[in-house]
Motif scaffolding. Structure first.
Motif, mmCIF file in Angstrom:
data_model
loop_
_atom_site.group_PDB
_atom_site.id
_atom_site.type_symbol
_atom_site.label_atom_id
_atom_site.label_comp_id
_atom_site.label_asym_id
_atom_site.label_seq_id
_atom_site.Cartn_x
_atom_site.Cartn_y
_atom_site.Cartn_z
ATOM 1 N N GLY A 114 0.814 -1.211 0.000
ATOM 2 C CA GLY A 114 0.000 0.000 0.000
ATOM 3 C C GLY A 114 0.849 1.262 0.000
ATOM 4 N N ILE A 115 1.864 1.304 0.850
ATOM 5 C CA ILE A 115 2.767 2.464 0.896
ATOM 6 C C ILE A 115 3.520 2.591 -0.428
ATOM 7 N N GLU A 116 3.969 1.459 -0.980
ATOM 8 C CA GLU A 116 4.664 1.493 -2.275
ATOM 9 C C GLU A 116 3.749 2.053 -3.365
ATOM 10 N N THR A 117 2.475 1.683 -3.324
ATOM 11 C CA THR A 117 1.509 2.210 -4.297
ATOM 12 C C THR A 117 1.353 3.716 -4.124
ATOM 13 N N LEU A 118 1.220 4.170 -2.881
ATOM 14 C CA LEU A 118 1.091 5.609 -2.625
ATOM 15 C C LEU A 118 2.328 6.357 -3.107
ATOM 16 N N TRP A 134 -1.830 -0.611 11.157
ATOM 17 C CA TRP A 134 -1.192 0.365 12.044
ATOM 18 C C TRP A 134 0.201 0.726 11.514
ATOM 19 N N GLY A 135 0.930 -0.265 11.030
ATOM 20 C CA GLY A 135 2.237 0.005 10.432
ATOM 21 C C GLY A 135 2.116 0.889 9.201
ATOM 22 N N PHE A 136 1.083 0.629 8.397
ATOM 23 C CA PHE A 136 0.805 1.473 7.222
ATOM 24 C C PHE A 136 0.611 2.919 7.666
ATOM 25 N N LEU A 137 -0.236 3.122 8.669
ATOM 26 C CA LEU A 137 -0.525 4.479 9.140
ATOM 27 C C LEU A 137 0.715 5.146 9.716
ATOM 28 N N ASP A 138 1.550 4.373 10.434
ATOM 29 C CA ASP A 138 2.803 4.921 10.969
ATOM 30 C C ASP A 138 3.736 5.341 9.829
ATOM 31 N N ASN A 139 3.804 4.538 8.770
ATOM 32 C CA ASN A 139 4.653 4.858 7.621
ATOM 33 C C ASN A 139 4.134 6.056 6.835
ATOM 34 N N LEU A 140 2.836 6.294 6.900
ATOM 35 C CA LEU A 140 2.222 7.412 6.187
ATOM 36 C C LEU A 140 2.643 8.759 6.775
ATOM 37 N N LYS A 141 2.863 8.774 8.085
ATOM 38 C CA LYS A 141 3.241 10.015 8.775
ATOM 39 C C LYS A 141 4.514 10.586 8.166
ATOM 40 N N GLY A 142 4.469 11.860 7.855
ATOM 41 C CA GLY A 142 5.646 12.548 7.361
ATOM 42 C C GLY A 142 5.906 12.409 5.866
#
Length: 135
Positions: free
Chosen positions: A42-46, A70-78
């Motif tokens: 998901g993060i890679e897609t974003l 939760w890890g996804f949301l933590d990685n989204l920060k910043g």
């Protein structure tokens, strides 16, 4: 030129991915739907789509392998696209602690328990699309 919206569905259950993709397609949302089977994907897609869109809607499961919600949301920060990204948690979790924890993340605009009806998701998506809940 940036598009108005991209939708990213992040869930490890392939049936849920297809179901949510169908509901999003039936809604008024414009733009491409992307599917990822865990938070890392998901993060890679974003990361790939962020430069080409103004708004990102993420439908996010919590319990997944590799990287959970939760890890996804933590990685989204910043991230550069953090401000343009809104998240609706779509999960089988009925734990009150998860609902409370979701409020710690500014990007989370909704918490829906599976199974969800197409009507419920359509109502939330319509609010998103009409900018009622966009910061």
């Amino acid at each position: 030129m940036k598009s108005n919206l991209e939708t990213v569905i992040v869930d490890d259950d392939k049936i849920t991915l297809l179901y949510l993709e169908k509901i999003v397609a039936q809604s008024n949302l414009q733009g491409t739907v992307h599917m990822s089977q865990n938070g890392k994907e998901g993060i890679e897609t974003l990361d790939k789509i962020a430069d080409s869109t103004n708004k990102i809607l993420v439908l996010l499961d919590i319990n997944m392998p590799v990287l959970n919600g939760w890890g996804f949301l933590d990685n989204l920060k910043g991230k550069d696209y953090d401000e343009n990204t809104q998240v609706i948690i779509v999960t089988s979790s009925t734990a009150e602690a998860d609902k409370i924890k979701s409020k710690d993340y500014k990007n989370v605009i909704g918490f829906l328990e599976k199974p969800i009806s197409s009507q419920t998701l359509l109502e939330v998506v319509t609010l998103f699309d009409e900018n009622y809940i966009i910061r």
